[in-house]
Design an enzyme around this catalytic site. Structure first.
Site, PDB file in Angstrom:
ATOM      1  N   ASP A  82     -21.393 -53.840   4.369  1.00 34.65           N
ATOM      2  CA  ASP A  82     -21.770 -54.620   5.564  1.00 34.65           C
ATOM      3  C   ASP A  82     -23.157 -55.250   5.457  1.00 34.65           C
ATOM      4  OD1 ASP A  82     -22.615 -51.903   5.586  1.00 34.65           O
ATOM      5  OD2 ASP A  82     -23.104 -52.026   7.717  1.00 34.65           O
ATOM      6  N   GLU A 140     -22.176 -49.283   7.354  1.00 38.83           N
ATOM      7  CA  GLU A 140     -23.271 -48.346   7.070  1.00 38.83           C
ATOM      8  C   GLU A 140     -24.418 -48.541   8.046  1.00 38.83           C
ATOM      9  OE1 GLU A 140     -26.572 -46.284   6.003  1.00 38.83           O
ATOM     10  OE2 GLU A 140     -26.663 -48.456   5.879  1.00 38.83           O
TER      11      GLU A 140
HETATM   12 NI    NI Z   1     -28.532 -50.055   3.013  1.00 38.57          NI
END
Ligand code: NI
Length: 407
Positions: A82, A140
């Site tokens: 991401d 994340e």
């Molecule tokens: Ni990172």
């Protein structure tokens, strides 16, 4: 040719494709849990080697690369996919095409390196025993963290994954080098959300209002005592307020002020005590001014502990692959990272990939609008990841197959 040289040669051969892959990902960033096009692209790249991405969340999945005797041992490699809500300021051909979104944490690099490792490992399938699970993980950068969802959905099961490795770019380390640390590495990271509810009005008549801006200012200052006066000095702690919205004007006192921040530390008991303290301080200060306050600390990622044995081994293997002069020791790093969730489940090793190139002016830190990498790191990142995976499997079988190394 020994195995490490073979891997280096493959990484070298794949370099143009690694750069193209990374640039594609970099110019098409997607935010956490919205990585639909990214996942489609990953699935396509995996297809080129005959692997079907096994979806395990809406935008996350894995593949298993099976060597000989695939049931004998299973380890995992993880790459996060991401991007961040940042407007890119780099003047480059492969600049973000998605306004306000940017791969400013290098997850485009992590994804590229894992795809590169897949390609290498696929070509080396006859050279190792066991299975290597390659995990492409979404979200994340956003709570509750893609890792926690992937784990809940069984990414470490069927068959049970025994160990896991992950890498992350590091702008303080030169491209061509890597860094390792065994034991405690990254901090728990919790979100602070505060809303001060006052009574807005004309800025010329403060006595008729309850000014939430002044109260917010006091809260910001007072919260610093959580770290400076309440934390045991032996436990590293950080508290930062990074967002303050008081949407009044030169002559308008607003009704409310919202604030957001972060609290990080390395001790679970203190962490919980600090949460209570933060909420109480906010409420007490607001109350003393006749205002109301909604203060909440939302639990984020836990500590990241690098398994001592795996990390020490991985460091030695990295020295074999890159030469001792290219492997550094890392200091404790109080950023949060959802790889920590894996480290709570199974022995884990999270290491750093150098991407810096001072001469070329590539020095921007993570999460900044000018972040970029020396793409030479893609060779190291993909090759080393493949090497560490194979080395871990070979060591498990105490196979004599890996002998001399050129370094
Ligand atoms: Ni990172």
């Amino acid at each position: 040719m020994n195995l490490s040289e073979k891997i280096k040669q493959l990484a070298e051969q794949h370099f143009d494709d690694l750069v193209a892959t990374r640039r594609h990902l970099h110019s098409h960033p997607e935010l956490s849990f919205e990585e639909y096009e990214t996942t489609k692209f990953i699935a396509q790249k995996l297809q080129e080697n005959g692997y079907n991405l096994h979806a395990i969340t809406e935008t996350g999945g894995y593949i298993d690369i099976q060597g000989k005797n695939p049931g004998s041992k299973i380890i995992a490699l993880r790459g996060d996919i991401d991007a961040l809500p940042i407007m890119e300021q780099n003047d480059i051909d492969y600049k973000s095409q998605n306004d306000g979104k940017m791969h400013a944490c290098g997850h485009d690099v992590h994804t590229t390196c894992l795809l590169g490792a897949v390609r290498i490992l696929h070509e080396l399938k006859d050279e190792f025993e066991g299975t290597i699970r390659c995990i492409f993980q979404p979200g994340e950068e956003r709570l509750p963290g893609g890792a926690s969802i992937m784990i809940k959905n069984g990414v470490l099961q069927n068959p049970k994954v025994e160990k896991i490795l992950g890498q992350h770019v590091m702008p303080l380390i030169d491209a061509g080098k890597v860094g390792f640390r065994s034991g405690l590495y990254m901090a728990s990271a919790d979100e602070i959300h505060i809303k001060v509810l006052g009574k807005g009005g004309h800025g010329a008549h403060p006595h008729q209002n309850i000014d939430p801006v002044l109260i917010a200012a006091q809260i910001i200052t007072q919260l610093q005592t959580v770290v400076s006066r309440h934390a045991n000095p032996s436990i590293p702690s950080v508290l930062s307020i990074g967002k303050v919205i008081a949407n009044g004007a030169t002559n308008i006192i607003p009704n409310e002020v919202t604030m957001e921040g972060t609290f990080r530390t390395y001790d679970e008991e203190w962490r919980m005590r600090a949460h209570t303290l933060i909420e109480k301080m906010c409420n007490d200060i607001a109350e003393s001014h006749g205002a109301k306050c909604e203060a909440e600390v939302r639990k984020g990622y836990p500590f990241l502990r690098n398994d001592e044995e795996l990390s020490n081994h991985a460091r030695t293997w990295a020295e074999e692959y890159l030469g001792a002069e290219n492997v550094e020791d890392l200091e404790i790093w109080p950023a949060g990272e959802d790889f920590a969730y894996y480290s709570q489940e199974i022995p884990a090793c999270f290491y750093r990939l150098g991407i810096r190139n001072q001469e070329r002016g590539i020095t921007s830190m993570l999460h900044t609008p000018t972040f970029d990498i020396d793409e030479k790191a893609l060779k190291v990142g993909s090759g080393l990841m493949a090497w560490l995976a194979v080395r871990e499997l070979l060591s498990a079988h105490s196979s004599p197959k890996v002998e001399e190394h050129s370094n």
